[in-house]
Scaffold this motif. Structure first.
Motif, PDB file in Angstrom:
ATOM      1  N   LEU A   1     -68.098  95.737  -6.010  1.00 34.94           N
ATOM      2  CA  LEU A   1     -69.119  96.756  -5.756  1.00 34.94           C
ATOM      3  C   LEU A   1     -68.553  97.922  -4.950  1.00 34.94           C
ATOM      4  N   ARG A   2     -67.547  97.639  -4.148  1.00 34.50           N
ATOM      5  CA  ARG A   2     -66.927  98.664  -3.301  1.00 34.50           C
ATOM      6  C   ARG A   2     -66.536  99.907  -4.094  1.00 34.50           C
ATOM      7  N   PHE A   3     -65.994  99.695  -5.277  1.00 37.48           N
ATOM      8  CA  PHE A   3     -65.462 100.807  -6.064  1.00 37.48           C
ATOM      9  C   PHE A   3     -66.560 101.602  -6.765  1.00 37.48           C
ATOM     10  N   LEU A   4     -67.768 101.067  -6.774  1.00 36.57           N
ATOM     11  CA  LEU A   4     -68.902 101.794  -7.334  1.00 36.57           C
ATOM     12  C   LEU A   4     -69.660 102.568  -6.261  1.00 36.57           C
ATOM     13  N   LEU A   5     -69.802 101.968  -5.078  1.00 34.54           N
ATOM     14  CA  LEU A   5     -70.682 102.539  -4.070  1.00 34.54           C
ATOM     15  C   LEU A   5     -70.010 103.505  -3.109  1.00 34.54           C
TER      16      LEU A   5
END
Length: 287
Positions: A242-246
């Motif tokens: 999720l880090r790379f999306l948010l």
């Protein structure tokens, strides 16, 4: 022999009564108000708790009981979503600025985060009709995936604004969202992102422009430290994908890894480390 049988019957009776008392304490409400703490910010903004697949009162009940005992937040509402999506509401929001918490329970398990996200929308629209304009959202496992889908597809007009979003052990980059598999699935993370993208992750990637503005995110994973890089059900690679999306869309994004036995998939919500971070993230006064 009769004494042994009687002893066993008494023990079973004691355990049943004790279990019933404990269940009542985490399922139902306690009287009274909070004793306000100087380091805690109190308001009427509710925090909504969403459990995952096969979740129950035991998913968040112990945590909510602790928060109330520690005078951090008060249990005021339980919303049971029935199999047809209708709501059974227990309790009342008192407007006492006691950081009210709302436990959402799903009467029927579904393996589709699409259906669960619609049910979350039903809950949010009900709260908006009760004049609630802002909430915090805390979710576990599949509930985290469903909550993110809710934020991307439904949040907006006639729903409360979400200020803080907490996802715990959520399989954001898994092939199977609900039920466990024999082998824990994982696309490993690199500096550029996950090595592969599952269909649900691809959907999230494409829908990120619909994420509500000014969203603050806490993403929590468990690591049993048994060389599986997982909480026993979900890989930390799937959670932290999720880090790379948010990072490009949320106002703030932070991570927490709960390790050891406390990092088990169902134990994270009951861990002291997570509770402390949750308090700091949502209710702690800033200097």
């Amino acid at each position: 022999m009769q004494r042994i049988v009687k002893g066993i019957i008494l023990l079973i009776g004691f355990l049943l009564v004790s279990g019933g008392i404990y269940y009542a304490k985490i399922r139902y409400f306690s009287p009274g108000t909070l004793v306000k703490q100087k380091t805690i910010h109190y308001s009427n903004v509710p925090t909504v708790f969403i459990h995952g697949y096969e979740g129950s009162s035991f998913s968040f009940g112990p945590l909510l009981r602790n928060l109330e005992k520690e005078n951090i937040a008060k249990r005021e509402l339980t919303i049971v979503v029935e199999a047809d999506g209708t709501l059974d509401v227990e309790g009342k929001l008192e407007n006492n600025k006691d950081n009210p918490t709302i436990m959402v329970l799903f009467a029927k398990d579904v393996t589709s985060e699409i259906t669960q996200s619609k049910w979350i929308d039903h809950v949010m629209r009900y709260l908006f009709r009760q004049k609630i304009t802002q909430v915090n959202l805390v979710s576990h496992s599949m509930g985290g995936v469903s909550s993110l889908r809710y934020l991307l597809e439904y949040a907006g007009e006639k729903t409360p604004a979400v200020e803080h979003f907490v996802a715990i052990a959520a399989p954001f980059n898994d092939l199977e969202i609900a039920e466990d598999t024999e082998e824990i699935f994982a696309y490993e993370l690199t500096e550029e992102g996950p090595e592969g993208k599952t269909p649900i992750y691809q959907y999230f990637d494409q829908a990120m422009t619909h994420l509500p503005q000014r969203l603050q995110v806490l993403n929590v994973a468990g690591d049993l430290k048994d060389d599986s890089n997982s909480d026993g059900s979900v890989s930390i690679h799937s959670v932290f994908a999720l880090r790379f999306l948010l990072q490009r869309h949320a106002e703030s994004y932070r991570e927490l890894t709960v390790t050891g036995k406390s990092g088990g998939h169902s134990r994270i919500t009951k861990s002291i480390e997570f509770e402390k971070e949750l308090i700091r993230f949502i209710w702690k006064k800033t200097a």
